[in-house]
Design a protein around this motif. Sequence first.
Motif, PDB file in Angstrom:
ATOM      1  N   ASP A  54       0.829  -1.203   0.000  1.00 39.77           N
ATOM      2  CA  ASP A  54       0.000   0.000   0.000  1.00 39.77           C
ATOM      3  C   ASP A  54       0.862   1.251   0.000  1.00 39.77           C
ATOM      4  O   ASP A  54       0.545   2.238  -0.677  1.00 39.77           O
ATOM      5  CB  ASP A  54      -0.926   0.000   1.218  1.00 39.77           C
ATOM      6  N   LEU A  55       1.946   1.229   0.756  1.00 41.50           N
ATOM      7  CA  LEU A  55       2.860   2.369   0.768  1.00 41.50           C
ATOM      8  C   LEU A  55       3.471   2.568  -0.612  1.00 41.50           C
ATOM      9  O   LEU A  55       3.530   3.700  -1.124  1.00 41.50           O
ATOM     10  CB  LEU A  55       3.963   2.158   1.804  1.00 41.50           C
ATOM     11  N   ASN A  56       3.946   1.487  -1.217  1.00 39.17           N
ATOM     12  CA  ASN A  56       4.560   1.586  -2.545  1.00 39.17           C
ATOM     13  C   ASN A  56       3.595   2.214  -3.547  1.00 39.17           C
ATOM     14  O   ASN A  56       3.985   3.070  -4.348  1.00 39.17           O
ATOM     15  CB  ASN A  56       4.999   0.199  -3.012  1.00 39.17           C
ATOM     16  N   GLU A  57       2.330   1.822  -3.480  1.00 33.17           N
ATOM     17  CA  GLU A  57       1.331   2.387  -4.392  1.00 33.17           C
ATOM     18  C   GLU A  57       1.016   3.834  -4.051  1.00 33.17           C
ATOM     19  O   GLU A  57       0.821   4.677  -4.940  1.00 33.17           O
ATOM     20  CB  GLU A  57       0.063   1.534  -4.360  1.00 33.17           C
ATOM     21  N   ALA A  58       0.963   4.157  -2.752  1.00 31.82           N
ATOM     22  CA  ALA A  58       0.630   5.512  -2.333  1.00 31.82           C
ATOM     23  C   ALA A  58       1.708   6.520  -2.704  1.00 31.82           C
ATOM     24  O   ALA A  58       1.433   7.722  -2.833  1.00 31.82           O
ATOM     25  CB  ALA A  58       0.398   5.544  -0.821  1.00 31.82           C
ATOM     26  N   MET A  59       2.936   6.043  -2.900  1.00 29.41           N
ATOM     27  CA  MET A  59       4.027   6.953  -3.225  1.00 29.41           C
ATOM     28  C   MET A  59       3.876   7.565  -4.612  1.00 29.41           C
ATOM     29  O   MET A  59       4.523   8.575  -4.915  1.00 29.41           O
ATOM     30  CB  MET A  59       5.368   6.221  -3.097  1.00 29.41           C
ATOM     31  N   GLY A  60       3.023   6.978  -5.458  1.00 26.74           N
ATOM     32  CA  GLY A  60       2.734   7.604  -6.747  1.00 26.74           C
ATOM     33  C   GLY A  60       2.686   6.628  -7.895  1.00 26.74           C
ATOM     34  O   GLY A  60       3.534   5.736  -7.994  1.00 26.74           O
ATOM     35  N   ALA A  61       1.699   6.822  -8.764  1.00 24.67           N
ATOM     36  CA  ALA A  61       1.549   5.955  -9.927  1.00 24.67           C
ATOM     37  C   ALA A  61       2.506   6.345 -11.048  1.00 24.67           C
ATOM     38  O   ALA A  61       2.946   5.503 -11.836  1.00 24.67           O
ATOM     39  CB  ALA A  61       0.106   6.002 -10.430  1.00 24.67           C
ATOM     40  N   ASP A  62       2.836   7.636 -11.130  1.00 24.97           N
ATOM     41  CA  ASP A  62       3.753   8.094 -12.171  1.00 24.97           C
ATOM     42  C   ASP A  62       5.141   8.301 -11.572  1.00 24.97           C
ATOM     43  O   ASP A  62       5.313   8.479 -10.355  1.00 24.97           O
ATOM     44  CB  ASP A  62       3.255   9.393 -12.790  1.00 24.97           C
ATOM     45  N   ALA A  63       6.139   8.288 -12.447  1.00 24.37           N
ATOM     46  CA  ALA A  63       7.536   8.326 -11.997  1.00 24.37           C
ATOM     47  C   ALA A  63       7.870   9.591 -11.221  1.00 24.37           C
ATOM     48  O   ALA A  63       8.591   9.542 -10.212  1.00 24.37           O
ATOM     49  CB  ALA A  63       8.467   8.188 -13.201  1.00 24.37           C
ATOM     50  N   LYS A  64       7.344  10.737 -11.642  1.00 19.46           N
ATOM     51  CA  LYS A  64       7.665  11.997 -10.990  1.00 19.46           C
ATOM     52  C   LYS A  64       7.134  12.031  -9.560  1.00 19.46           C
ATOM     53  O   LYS A  64       7.840  12.420  -8.625  1.00 19.46           O
ATOM     54  CB  LYS A  64       7.099  13.165 -11.800  1.00 19.46           C
ATOM     55  N   THR A  65       5.874  11.611  -9.384  1.00 18.08           N
ATOM     56  CA  THR A  65       5.288  11.620  -8.047  1.00 18.08           C
ATOM     57  C   THR A  65       5.994  10.618  -7.147  1.00 18.08           C
ATOM     58  O   THR A  65       6.288  10.899  -5.978  1.00 18.08           O
ATOM     59  CB  THR A  65       3.785  11.304  -8.109  1.00 18.08           C
TER      60      THR A  65
END
Length: 274
Positions: free
Chosen positions: A171-182
């Motif tokens: 969940d953390l990995n996903e929350a960090m952002g779907a796109d590379a910049k985010t």
Amino acid sequence: MKARSAFLTTERFNAQTTGTEVEYKILLPPNMPADRALPLIMHFHAAMSSSSSLEAAMPAYERAWAEGTLPAAIVVCASTPTLGGFYINHPDGPQWESLISDELPELLSSRYALAPGRGAIGFSMGGYGALKAALRNPKDYRAVAALCPAIFPAETSQTVPKHNRPSILNDLNEAMGADAKTYSSNSVHSILRGNTEAIRSQSLQIFVDCGEVDEFNLHDGALYLRETLTELAVPHTFHSVPNAGHADALAYARQDAAVRFIGEALFAANRNFD
């Protein structure tokens, strides 16, 4: 005169950065001096926890004050959510990193005289939050101590190995952002790479520890961070703890070591502290 005990209190305020009421605990030192500004230590709690983490850690701070290894300081811990939180500024949503880095310290500065240069200390998810805050804002921090930080051995969402994102870590990995910049903006390693010169010039003191048999495989991410710090020639202290898991019988001694590390950095930054 008998020394007073440290004092812990619980407060709440309506945070603009998150649009929620936020509970936080403040720990004040024994015999709190009234004639000088004190450093602020941001205590970051782990996943599925709250500001009560500071109450549990209170003995470590009290021991350090009694030993003289931590200067008089104001310690604060805010309750933040895990899912939907993770100390992340969510696009078009709550700004949990800004709450900790900006709004809460500003609130406290209106009530207490705060010395320049904070400390940051956190365990697991809190270690991730503490590292992110200090590495992004090295001018605001003297030291950061991260215990078993929830960080990955990769710098993009897609390259994080499956065994490094079990359960809530996925969940953390996903929350960090779907796109590379985010994702990069929320990656401890990427923040470190992008802010290396400022971290060096501000002489930010960095302490990372992780058990070698961490049940969530966080030792992999800790080693990756050590390699990155070494590659970038950023001074740091790294403890790889043999036979230690995520949170076990060795955790108390490791927390004591982290608090002492913060204390040494704060003492070194201001020789006027008792």
